[in-house]
Design a protein around this motif. Structure first.
Motif, PDB file in Angstrom:
ATOM      1  N   ARG A  52       0.806  -1.219   0.000  1.00  0.00           N
ATOM      2  CA  ARG A  52       0.000   0.000   0.000  1.00  0.00           C
ATOM      3  C   ARG A  52       0.836   1.265   0.000  1.00  0.00           C
ATOM      4  O   ARG A  52       0.297   2.356   0.029  1.00  0.00           O
ATOM      5  CB  ARG A  52      -0.934   0.006   1.208  1.00  0.00           C
ATOM      6  N   SER A  53       2.148   1.101   0.016  1.00  0.00           N
ATOM      7  CA  SER A  53       3.028   2.267  -0.047  1.00  0.00           C
ATOM      8  C   SER A  53       4.320   1.864  -0.745  1.00  0.00           C
ATOM      9  O   SER A  53       4.613   0.675  -0.882  1.00  0.00           O
ATOM     10  CB  SER A  53       3.343   2.793   1.355  1.00  0.00           C
ATOM     11  N   MET A  54       5.082   2.849  -1.151  1.00  0.00           N
ATOM     12  CA  MET A  54       6.343   2.585  -1.849  1.00  0.00           C
ATOM     13  C   MET A  54       7.310   1.810  -0.947  1.00  0.00           C
ATOM     14  O   MET A  54       7.910   0.828  -1.373  1.00  0.00           O
ATOM     15  CB  MET A  54       6.959   3.911  -2.293  1.00  0.00           C
ATOM     16  N   LYS A  55       7.447   2.238   0.308  1.00  0.00           N
ATOM     17  CA  LYS A  55       8.372   1.553   1.228  1.00  0.00           C
ATOM     18  C   LYS A  55       7.937   0.110   1.469  1.00  0.00           C
ATOM     19  O   LYS A  55       8.761  -0.798   1.483  1.00  0.00           O
ATOM     20  CB  LYS A  55       8.451   2.305   2.561  1.00  0.00           C
ATOM     21  N   GLU A  56       6.651  -0.097   1.675  1.00  0.00           N
ATOM     22  CA  GLU A  56       6.134  -1.448   1.880  1.00  0.00           C
ATOM     23  C   GLU A  56       6.388  -2.301   0.640  1.00  0.00           C
ATOM     24  O   GLU A  56       6.774  -3.470   0.739  1.00  0.00           O
ATOM     25  CB  GLU A  56       4.631  -1.396   2.182  1.00  0.00           C
ATOM     26  N   SER A  57       6.213  -1.718  -0.516  1.00  0.00           N
ATOM     27  CA  SER A  57       6.432  -2.422  -1.772  1.00  0.00           C
ATOM     28  C   SER A  57       7.865  -2.932  -1.864  1.00  0.00           C
ATOM     29  O   SER A  57       8.114  -4.106  -2.151  1.00  0.00           O
ATOM     30  CB  SER A  57       6.120  -1.479  -2.943  1.00  0.00           C
TER      31      SER A  57
ATOM     32  N   TYR B 287      -2.934  -6.955 -10.116  1.00  0.00           N
ATOM     33  CA  TYR B 287      -3.622  -5.674  -9.947  1.00  0.00           C
ATOM     34  C   TYR B 287      -4.953  -5.780 -10.664  1.00  0.00           C
ATOM     35  O   TYR B 287      -5.011  -5.848 -11.886  1.00  0.00           O
ATOM     36  CB  TYR B 287      -2.760  -4.535 -10.514  1.00  0.00           C
ATOM     37  N   ILE B 288      -6.023  -5.830  -9.897  1.00  0.00           N
ATOM     38  CA  ILE B 288      -7.368  -5.906 -10.462  1.00  0.00           C
ATOM     39  C   ILE B 288      -7.865  -4.471 -10.581  1.00  0.00           C
ATOM     40  O   ILE B 288      -8.221  -3.840  -9.593  1.00  0.00           O
ATOM     41  CB  ILE B 288      -8.289  -6.784  -9.596  1.00  0.00           C
ATOM     42  N   LYS B 289      -7.842  -3.989 -11.811  1.00  0.00           N
ATOM     43  CA  LYS B 289      -8.126  -2.574 -12.084  1.00  0.00           C
ATOM     44  C   LYS B 289      -9.626  -2.350 -12.251  1.00  0.00           C
ATOM     45  O   LYS B 289     -10.266  -2.987 -13.086  1.00  0.00           O
ATOM     46  CB  LYS B 289      -7.390  -2.153 -13.354  1.00  0.00           C
ATOM     47  N   VAL B 290     -10.175  -1.453 -11.429  1.00  0.00           N
ATOM     48  CA  VAL B 290     -11.590  -1.081 -11.525  1.00  0.00           C
ATOM     49  C   VAL B 290     -11.710   0.436 -11.459  1.00  0.00           C
ATOM     50  O   VAL B 290     -10.851   1.119 -10.911  1.00  0.00           O
ATOM     51  CB  VAL B 290     -12.459  -1.713 -10.406  1.00  0.00           C
ATOM     52  N   ARG B 291     -12.796   0.936 -12.012  1.00  0.00           N
ATOM     53  CA  ARG B 291     -13.100   2.366 -11.886  1.00  0.00           C
ATOM     54  C   ARG B 291     -13.475   2.644 -10.429  1.00  0.00           C
ATOM     55  O   ARG B 291     -13.931   1.758  -9.708  1.00  0.00           O
ATOM     56  CB  ARG B 291     -14.266   2.735 -12.809  1.00  0.00           C
TER      57      ARG B 291
ATOM     58  N   LYS C 109     -10.317   6.482   1.189  1.00  0.00           N
ATOM     59  CA  LYS C 109      -9.555   5.268   0.917  1.00  0.00           C
ATOM     60  C   LYS C 109      -9.171   5.182  -0.566  1.00  0.00           C
ATOM     61  O   LYS C 109      -8.046   4.813  -0.904  1.00  0.00           O
ATOM     62  CB  LYS C 109     -10.374   4.047   1.335  1.00  0.00           C
ATOM     63  N   LEU C 110     -10.080   5.561  -1.442  1.00  0.00           N
ATOM     64  CA  LEU C 110      -9.778   5.554  -2.878  1.00  0.00           C
ATOM     65  C   LEU C 110      -8.716   6.596  -3.225  1.00  0.00           C
ATOM     66  O   LEU C 110      -7.823   6.335  -4.041  1.00  0.00           O
ATOM     67  CB  LEU C 110     -11.051   5.792  -3.689  1.00  0.00           C
ATOM     68  N   ALA C 111      -8.790   7.765  -2.607  1.00  0.00           N
ATOM     69  CA  ALA C 111      -7.780   8.803  -2.854  1.00  0.00           C
ATOM     70  C   ALA C 111      -6.403   8.311  -2.405  1.00  0.00           C
ATOM     71  O   ALA C 111      -5.405   8.499  -3.111  1.00  0.00           O
ATOM     72  CB  ALA C 111      -8.153  10.097  -2.126  1.00  0.00           C
ATOM     73  N   GLU C 112      -6.345   7.661  -1.251  1.00  0.00           N
ATOM     74  CA  GLU C 112      -5.074   7.127  -0.766  1.00  0.00           C
ATOM     75  C   GLU C 112      -4.556   6.031  -1.698  1.00  0.00           C
ATOM     76  O   GLU C 112      -3.354   5.915  -1.920  1.00  0.00           O
ATOM     77  CB  GLU C 112      -5.218   6.612   0.661  1.00  0.00           C
ATOM     78  N   PHE C 113      -5.466   5.255  -2.268  1.00  0.00           N
ATOM     79  CA  PHE C 113      -5.060   4.238  -3.239  1.00  0.00           C
ATOM     80  C   PHE C 113      -4.359   4.904  -4.420  1.00  0.00           C
ATOM     81  O   PHE C 113      -3.275   4.477  -4.844  1.00  0.00           O
ATOM     82  CB  PHE C 113      -6.266   3.423  -3.724  1.00  0.00           C
ATOM     83  N   HIS C 114      -4.959   5.944  -4.965  1.00  0.00           N
ATOM     84  CA  HIS C 114      -4.384   6.612  -6.130  1.00  0.00           C
ATOM     85  C   HIS C 114      -3.072   7.331  -5.795  1.00  0.00           C
ATOM     86  O   HIS C 114      -2.165   7.384  -6.628  1.00  0.00           O
ATOM     87  CB  HIS C 114      -5.380   7.600  -6.739  1.00  0.00           C
ATOM     88  N   GLU C 115      -2.974   7.871  -4.580  1.00  0.00           N
ATOM     89  CA  GLU C 115      -1.783   8.630  -4.186  1.00  0.00           C
ATOM     90  C   GLU C 115      -0.630   7.746  -3.726  1.00  0.00           C
ATOM     91  O   GLU C 115       0.532   8.087  -3.948  1.00  0.00           O
ATOM     92  CB  GLU C 115      -2.137   9.605  -3.053  1.00  0.00           C
ATOM     93  N   ARG C 116      -0.938   6.608  -3.078  1.00  0.00           N
ATOM     94  CA  ARG C 116       0.114   5.799  -2.451  1.00  0.00           C
ATOM     95  C   ARG C 116       0.253   4.414  -3.065  1.00  0.00           C
ATOM     96  O   ARG C 116       1.349   3.990  -3.400  1.00  0.00           O
ATOM     97  CB  ARG C 116      -0.187   5.646  -0.962  1.00  0.00           C
ATOM     98  N   THR C 117      -0.871   3.710  -3.173  1.00  0.00           N
ATOM     99  CA  THR C 117      -0.803   2.303  -3.556  1.00  0.00           C
ATOM    100  C   THR C 117      -0.487   2.120  -5.035  1.00  0.00           C
ATOM    101  O   THR C 117       0.389   1.330  -5.387  1.00  0.00           O
ATOM    102  CB  THR C 117      -2.127   1.586  -3.199  1.00  0.00           C
ATOM    103  N   LEU C 118      -1.196   2.818  -5.886  1.00  0.00           N
ATOM    104  CA  LEU C 118      -0.985   2.657  -7.320  1.00  0.00           C
ATOM    105  C   LEU C 118       0.458   2.988  -7.728  1.00  0.00           C
ATOM    106  O   LEU C 118       1.079   2.209  -8.468  1.00  0.00           O
ATOM    107  CB  LEU C 118      -1.996   3.484  -8.110  1.00  0.00           C
ATOM    108  N   PRO C 119       1.051   4.086  -7.229  1.00  0.00           N
ATOM    109  CA  PRO C 119       2.464   4.320  -7.556  1.00  0.00           C
ATOM    110  C   PRO C 119       3.384   3.188  -7.053  1.00  0.00           C
ATOM    111  O   PRO C 119       4.359   2.845  -7.721  1.00  0.00           O
ATOM    112  CB  PRO C 119       2.788   5.644  -6.857  1.00  0.00           C
ATOM    113  N   ALA C 120       3.062   2.619  -5.898  1.00  0.00           N
ATOM    114  CA  ALA C 120       3.858   1.498  -5.378  1.00  0.00           C
ATOM    115  C   ALA C 120       3.759   0.292  -6.307  1.00  0.00           C
ATOM    116  O   ALA C 120       4.766  -0.364  -6.605  1.00  0.00           O
ATOM    117  CB  ALA C 120       3.408   1.127  -3.967  1.00  0.00           C
ATOM    118  N   LEU C 121       2.560   0.003  -6.784  1.00  0.00           N
ATOM    119  CA  LEU C 121       2.385  -1.117  -7.719  1.00  0.00           C
ATOM    120  C   LEU C 121       3.135  -0.868  -9.020  1.00  0.00           C
ATOM    121  O   LEU C 121       3.781  -1.755  -9.567  1.00  0.00           O
ATOM    122  CB  LEU C 121       0.901  -1.327  -8.028  1.00  0.00           C
TER     123      LEU C 121
END
Length: 163
Positions: free
Chosen positions: A50-55, A74-78, A113-125
């Motif tokens: 869920r974050s770059m460091k965790e990744s 990565y299961i991508k959904v709108r 939670k969705l905003a945090e996904f876009h800001e933190r998780t998606l860049p980590a993935l």
């Protein structure tokens, strides 16, 4: 001591906050520790990284312990689909006689939670080696998504290089 740590982790989750990468990594490593000896070929970890460091930490740890690169699905959904599915999950929990997940009980919490996904998780993935990431369209019915995940995993497994 670990039980105290788990209690703290639960309080953070219930409050709707992100775990620090230290918490997430420690919990995952602890859960995986007993599995290392079993030599299980396949382990599914949901909701990480869920974050770059965790990744970075988890990817390195899993590679070292299992002597191969992990595969990330990565299961991508709108966002609209994610909101609908999160709300449905909470409805199902309530229907089953349990409480909803407090961190996603309200629309504002879901949006956060969705905003945090876009800001933190998606860049980590996206920072992971591309050959280790399977992207699946999560918009169709769950059965179709599941079949696509299995199909792509089978294709990927046939080209994995083990060290």
């Amino acid at each position: 001591r670990f039980h105290q740590f788990q209690g703290l982790t639960k309080r953070i989750q219930v409050a709707g906050k992100f775990q620090s990468h230290h918490h997430a990594v420690m919990l995952t490593k602890n859960a995986l520790y007993s599995l290392v000896e079993t030599n299980d070929e396949h382990i599914i970890i949901d909701g990480s990284p869920r974050s770059m460091k965790e990744s970075v930490e988890m990817f390195d740890y899993l590679s070292d312990v299992y002597h191969r690169q992990p595969i990330v699905v990565y299961i991508k959904v709108r966002d609209a689909t994610a909101r609908k599915r999160i709300a449905k999950r909470n409805e199902d929990l309530i229907e089953a006689g349990g409480p909803p997940r407090m961190e996603t009980e309200k629309l504002g919490s879901i949006n956060k939670k969705l905003a945090e996904f876009h800001e933190r998780t998606l860049p980590a993935l996206m920072s992971l080696p591309p050959e280790c990431v399977i992207e699946v369209d999560g918009e169709p019915a769950l059965e179709i998504v599941f079949d696509e995940v299995l199909e792509k995993l089978a294709m990927m497994e046939s080209r994995l290089v083990f060290s």
